[in-house]
Design an enzyme around this catalytic site. Structure first.
Site, short mmCIF file in Angstrom:
data_model
loop_
_atom_site.label_atom_id
_atom_site.label_comp_id
_atom_site.label_asym_id
_atom_site.label_seq_id
_atom_site.Cartn_x
_atom_site.Cartn_y
_atom_site.Cartn_z
N SER A 25 79.33 6.80 -12.05
CA SER A 25 79.26 8.27 -12.15
C SER A 25 78.15 8.63 -13.12
O SER A 25 77.00 8.26 -12.92
CB SER A 25 80.62 8.84 -12.57
OG SER A 25 80.58 10.25 -12.56
N THR A 26 78.47 9.31 -14.21
CA THR A 26 77.45 9.74 -15.18
C THR A 26 76.64 8.55 -15.70
O THR A 26 77.20 7.59 -16.21
CB THR A 26 78.11 10.45 -16.37
OG1 THR A 26 78.96 11.48 -15.88
CG2 THR A 26 77.07 11.03 -17.30
N ASP B 139 87.89 7.11 -12.12
CA ASP B 139 87.77 6.78 -10.70
C ASP B 139 87.39 5.31 -10.57
O ASP B 139 86.50 4.81 -11.26
CB ASP B 139 86.72 7.67 -10.04
CG ASP B 139 86.68 7.52 -8.53
OD1 ASP B 139 87.72 7.13 -7.95
OD2 ASP B 139 85.62 7.79 -7.93
N HIS C 201 79.01 9.16 -7.88
CA HIS C 201 79.36 10.57 -7.86
C HIS C 201 78.07 11.39 -7.86
O HIS C 201 77.33 11.38 -8.84
CB HIS C 201 80.22 10.94 -9.07
CG HIS C 201 81.56 10.27 -9.08
ND1 HIS C 201 82.35 10.22 -10.20
CD2 HIS C 201 82.24 9.61 -8.11
CE1 HIS C 201 83.48 9.58 -9.92
NE2 HIS C 201 83.42 9.19 -8.65
N MET D 142 82.15 9.17 -16.27
CA MET D 142 83.28 9.92 -16.82
C MET D 142 84.53 9.67 -15.99
O MET D 142 84.46 9.41 -14.80
CB MET D 142 82.96 11.42 -16.81
CG MET D 142 81.79 11.83 -17.67
SD MET D 142 81.28 13.55 -17.39
CE MET D 142 82.74 14.43 -17.96
#
Length: 387
Positions: free
Chosen positions: A208-209, A332, A235, A329
């Site tokens: 993600s991030t 997941d 993401h 973050m």
């Protein structure tokens, strides 16, 4: 003490809008505004903000050029605001390459349908990225050889605000709250592995991030002869994933594409889940194929979802999977890794030192799903050794 934020945009209306949203959070304080990249650099040196929000297109000096200068002269976490167009995606990816740590759509209705939810997401991202842990540039020495060459475990340290005059040499975060955990962990940190002899049929990676840069670092190391299919979940908005897949394909020896419904899974190909949708794998016709679906299920918080893809892979490849959770973050991927590990799969996680946000890696580490934590610079070579 509140985290200091600098807002950079050539539109006074947009600057005021962002400022008003951020100042609703008592832990955030917008200490300055700049209308172009050059002003931003001057104010960063003067005000020492903890986080900067940055527009891409501005006069005098654009956001990408500004980020490059900022990372060279006065490093600080930068969140880019971008238009959700293919061209906007390319510019945002350029900004991430330059050193920006995250991005958000400039139109708030594209962040979330409800404006209050969009504002909450913005405040959460800014607050989390402000909680950084300084990174030492010195790599830890290796210890006793074994099937895994390890470094001494490093306990997770609570986030803290640096003094106003502290040098901002780096900005890496922990996110135990978003990972759903608040406890101390001592992951086994490694820089090398020795092949276990385990059988593999696929590689799966979730991020993600901070993921775009991390994925490029990992995948660019893999050789053209890599003998397994790779499933990637990052993401990212739907308008970004095609441009991101194209960029990865240009920089990597393996072939990378945005996954399409009906793609026949092939060795040496990496399939990137399209943003805004879910990617699973089906073998009902005899050969594994990609299935892309719209998902409105209320219990799935991400589109694409690492958990959704990993759970699907567990039904096709079972324990013959190497699953890796990179910076991001939240949590997941934790449940998908739990399913895979229960079938005998091996799970690795990116280490805290090299993660932009140690949320997703921490989630699988705290639950004892990840066997080891590995610095992002070493993950690619470890994959080659193990698989």
């Amino acid at each position: 003490m509140a985290f200091k934020v600098l807002v950079v945009d050539d539109s006074s209306f947009y600057r005021r809008r962002v400022k008003d949203i951020l100042n609703e959070d008592r832990s955030l304080d917008v200490v300055g505004e700049a209308k172009n990249g050059r002003e931003a650099i001057e104010l960063i040196k003067k005000l020492r903000p903890d986080v900067v929000t940055m527009d891409v297109e501005m006069p005098v000096m654009d956001g990408i050029s500004a980020v490059r200068r900022i990372m060279d002269e006065c490093p600080v976490p930068v969140i880019m605001f971008s238009s959700l167009t293919h061209q906007g995606a390319k510019a945002t990816l350029d900004a991430l390459d330059a050193g920006a740590v995250d991005f958000l759509p400039k139109r708030f209705e594209e962040i979330a349908k409800d404006r209050s939810d969009a504002a909450t997401i913005l405040r959460t991202k800014v607050r989390l990225l402000a909680r950084r842990t300084p990174l030492s540039t010195q790599r830890r020495p290796l210890t006793t050889p074994s099937s895994i060459t390890s470094r001494r475990p490093v306990p997770s340290t609570p986030s803290r605000t640096l003094p106003n005059n502290a040098p901002k040499a780096s900005f890496l975060r922990s996110s135990s709250l978003l990972a759903g955990r608040n406890e101390q962990v001592e992951p086994q940190i490694v820089s090398q592995v020795r092949r276990s002899g385990k059988r593999y049929r696929c590689l799966a990676i979730g991020a993600s991030t901070g993921g775009p840069v991390a994925l490029q670092k990992v995948l660019s190391v893999l050789p053209e002869s890599f003998a397994y299919p790779i499933f990637l979940v990052q993401h990212m908005p739907g308008t970004f994933t095609k441009a991101f897949a194209e960029r990865l394909n240009q920089h990597c020896q393996i072939r990378v594409k945005e996954a399409e419904h009906g793609d026949v899974v092939q060795n040496g190909w990496a399939y990137l889940a399209p943003g805004g949708k879910q990617m699973t794998v089906d073998k009902s016709s005899g050969q594994p194929k990609i299935v892309i679906t719209e998902s409105d299920a209320s219990d799935i918080g991400y589109k694409p979802s690492v958990d959704t893809t990993f759970n699907s892979l567990s039904k096709i490849y079972g324990g013959d999977t190497l699953a890796i959770i990179l910076t991001g973050m939240g949590a997941d991927g934790r449940e998908g890794c739990r399913t895979l590990k229960g079938l005998g799969a091996k799970v690795w996680a990116q280490d805290q030192a090299s993660s932009v946000v140690y949320g997703m890696p921490q989630a699988v580490t705290v639950d004892k799903l990840a066997e080891v934590n590995i610095n992002i610079d070493d993950i690619g070579s470890c994959i080659i050794t193990e698989m």
